[in-house]
Design a protein around this motif. Structure first.
Motif, PDB file in Angstrom:
ATOM      1  N   VAL A   1      10.637   3.373  -1.539  1.00  0.00           N
ATOM      2  CA  VAL A   1       9.418   3.371  -0.722  1.00  0.00           C
ATOM      3  C   VAL A   1       9.417   2.091   0.115  1.00  0.00           C
ATOM      4  O   VAL A   1       9.598   1.000  -0.422  1.00  0.00           O
ATOM      5  N   PRO A   2       9.241   2.215   1.429  1.00  0.00           N
ATOM      6  CA  PRO A   2       9.243   1.020   2.271  1.00  0.00           C
ATOM      7  C   PRO A   2       8.133   0.036   1.894  1.00  0.00           C
ATOM      8  O   PRO A   2       7.033   0.442   1.510  1.00  0.00           O
ATOM      9  N   VAL A   3       8.422  -1.236   2.008  1.00  0.00           N
ATOM     10  CA  VAL A   3       7.440  -2.281   1.703  1.00  0.00           C
ATOM     11  C   VAL A   3       6.175  -2.061   2.532  1.00  0.00           C
ATOM     12  O   VAL A   3       5.060  -2.217   2.029  1.00  0.00           O
ATOM     13  N   GLU A   4       6.331  -1.667   3.795  1.00  0.00           N
ATOM     14  CA  GLU A   4       5.178  -1.464   4.674  1.00  0.00           C
ATOM     15  C   GLU A   4       4.217  -0.409   4.114  1.00  0.00           C
ATOM     16  O   GLU A   4       3.003  -0.545   4.221  1.00  0.00           O
ATOM     17  N   THR A   5       4.773   0.641   3.552  1.00  0.00           N
ATOM     18  CA  THR A   5       3.953   1.697   2.961  1.00  0.00           C
ATOM     19  C   THR A   5       3.199   1.156   1.751  1.00  0.00           C
ATOM     20  O   THR A   5       2.009   1.417   1.579  1.00  0.00           O
ATOM     21  N   LEU A   6       3.874   0.390   0.925  1.00  0.00           N
ATOM     22  CA  LEU A   6       3.222  -0.193  -0.250  1.00  0.00           C
ATOM     23  C   LEU A   6       2.172  -1.220   0.156  1.00  0.00           C
ATOM     24  O   LEU A   6       1.123  -1.331  -0.490  1.00  0.00           O
ATOM     25  N   VAL A   7       2.420  -1.957   1.227  1.00  0.00           N
ATOM     26  CA  VAL A   7       1.434  -2.916   1.725  1.00  0.00           C
ATOM     27  C   VAL A   7       0.175  -2.170   2.159  1.00  0.00           C
ATOM     28  O   VAL A   7      -0.942  -2.608   1.874  1.00  0.00           O
ATOM     29  N   SER A   8       0.338  -1.035   2.823  1.00  0.00           N
ATOM     30  CA  SER A   8      -0.830  -0.229   3.210  1.00  0.00           C
ATOM     31  C   SER A   8      -1.665   0.119   1.984  1.00  0.00           C
ATOM     32  O   SER A   8      -2.891  -0.002   2.003  1.00  0.00           O
ATOM     33  N   LEU A   9      -1.010   0.540   0.921  1.00  0.00           N
ATOM     34  CA  LEU A   9      -1.727   0.865  -0.317  1.00  0.00           C
ATOM     35  C   LEU A   9      -2.407  -0.376  -0.890  1.00  0.00           C
ATOM     36  O   LEU A   9      -3.569  -0.309  -1.308  1.00  0.00           O
TER      37      LEU A   9
END
Length: 144
Positions: free
Chosen positions: A58-66
């Motif tokens: 999972v891209p870091v950017e996606t996890l940052v959004s969460l």
């Protein structure tokens, strides 16, 4: 899918799954899985796959959004990313900007109870503006 029995903080051990942590944090701010997916700009199906750990890398950017939507503080965010075998890199300026955003969002009261879908869709708009002002791309919209 979110757990039917709510985990309590005492049940969130160091070895608890990414899904249990997501469930706990979402309930803490008053989000169902559907509303979390709307806020984080991804389909519920994609969120389910991430939460159930059927999607890897999972891209870091996606996890940052969460992390931003869930109002995680810096320590919680670092732990949350680690549960997906991801980390912030001190060598990447954008990652330092993500940490700044996490600090900012964690200071704001996160309570999504009674919030309209239009408002939920706009949760990350300020983060996008912040990133763009710093010369970085906006957070991903996984619905595109």
């Amino acid at each position: 899918m979110f757990c039917s029995s709510r985990p309590r903080p005492s049940e969130l051990s160091d070895t608890a799954s990414f899904g249990l942590y997501t469930d706990y944090y979402a309930r803490r701010v008053g989000l169902s899985q559907n509303k979390l997916s709307v806020c984080a700009r991804m389909s519920q199906s994609r969120l389910n796959k991430i939460v159930n750990e059927t999607v890897r890398n999972v891209p870091v950017e996606t996890l940052v959004s969460l992390c931003l939507v869930l109002g995680l503080n810096e320590d919680e965010a670092i732990d949350y990313l680690a549960r997906c075998e991801r980390a912030f890199s001190p060598a990447k300026p954008v990652h330092q900007c993500y940490l700044e955003l996490i600090r900012l969002y964690s200071q704001a009261e996160q309570n999504y109870r009674g919030v309209s879908n239009e408002e939920l869709q706009a949760v990350l708009n300020e983060a996008d503006d912040y990133l763009i002002a710093k010369g970085f791309p906006a957070l991903p919209d996984c619905n595109l």
